[in-house]
Enzyme design. Structure first.
Site, short mmCIF file in Angstrom:
data_model
loop_
_atom_site.label_atom_id
_atom_site.label_comp_id
_atom_site.label_asym_id
_atom_site.label_seq_id
_atom_site.Cartn_x
_atom_site.Cartn_y
_atom_site.Cartn_z
N HIS A 19 0.60 -5.49 -1.56
CA HIS A 19 1.71 -6.31 -1.05
C HIS A 19 1.97 -5.98 0.42
O HIS A 19 2.17 -6.87 1.25
CB HIS A 19 3.02 -6.02 -1.82
N LYS A 43 7.28 -11.87 -16.97
CA LYS A 43 7.08 -10.43 -16.80
C LYS A 43 8.31 -9.63 -17.17
O LYS A 43 9.43 -10.03 -16.84
CB LYS A 43 6.75 -10.12 -15.33
N ARG A 92 -5.94 -12.24 -4.95
CA ARG A 92 -6.89 -11.13 -5.14
C ARG A 92 -8.25 -11.61 -5.63
O ARG A 92 -9.27 -11.18 -5.16
CB ARG A 92 -6.31 -10.12 -6.14
N SER A 130 0.89 -4.15 -9.58
CA SER A 130 2.05 -3.31 -9.91
C SER A 130 1.92 -2.76 -11.33
O SER A 130 2.24 -1.60 -11.58
CB SER A 130 3.34 -4.13 -9.81
#
Ligand code: PNS
Length: 163
Positions: A19, A43, A92, A130
């Site tokens: 990030h 999430k 990504r 994360s």
């Protein structure tokens, strides 16, 4: 090239070096970058919104044109309120693309004035997320290459409290 205000949304649970890489690169391209902590209904978050905002603040304190905020609502609406010209997203791998493409189209429909711009990740961060950081930390692995040094101990302390 400087193009006004842009927003970089995410859960940031917690912020990673991936990030931070996107933040540094976007901050160099635009007048103002607002990193906005948001809810992702898909999430479960380990850190409170306040904790996530604070960890980002500490991580970006040397970047004068970066602000940090929290918003509990639609990203398209937040971008409208900030008068942002674009939403910044990091990509990504191809596996990110379909989901991000769908969100970009939905956000464009909800707010036709805002574009979504994708920055490809740096190769050293391709695998980083994360949730991976949290998993490694919870099993006593070394996360020092994965998170900004200034928040390393906070993350470990908090995840230990969670048990
Ligand atoms: O870091 P994440 O979890 O991939 O970020 C996803 C996030 C928070 C940017 C996304 O879930 C989001 O935009 N949430 C805000 C609510 C919203 O606008 N939903 C509609 C998107 S099409």
């Amino acid at each position: 090239m400087k193009n006004g205000t842009v927003v970089y949304p995410g859960s940031f649970d917690p912020i990673t070096m991936g990030h931070l890489d996107v933040i540094c690169r976007a901050a160099a391209m635009f007048d103002e970058l607002i990193v906005v902590v948001m809810s992702n209904p898909n999430k479960f978050c380990s850190f409170t919104p306040e904790e996530r905002v604070e960890m980002i603040r500490q991580s970006v304190q040397t970047l004068p044109n970066v602000k940090v905020d929290y918003y509990n609502g639609l990203l398209a609406e937040y971008a409208r309120q900030c008068n942002a010209s674009a939403i910044i997203k990091g990509l990504r791998a191809m596996s990110d693309f379909e989901y991000e493409f769908q969100m970009a189209l939905a956000n464009k429909k909800l707010n036709p004035d805002v574009e979504t711009l994708f920055l490809t990740t740096s190769t050293q961060n391709m695998y980083l997320s994360s949730s991976m950081v949290k998993q490694i930390a919870s099993m006593n692995g070394d996360i020092s290459d994965f998170v900004p040094p200034i928040i390393h101990d906070t993350i470990l302390r908090r995840l230990k409290q969670n048990g």
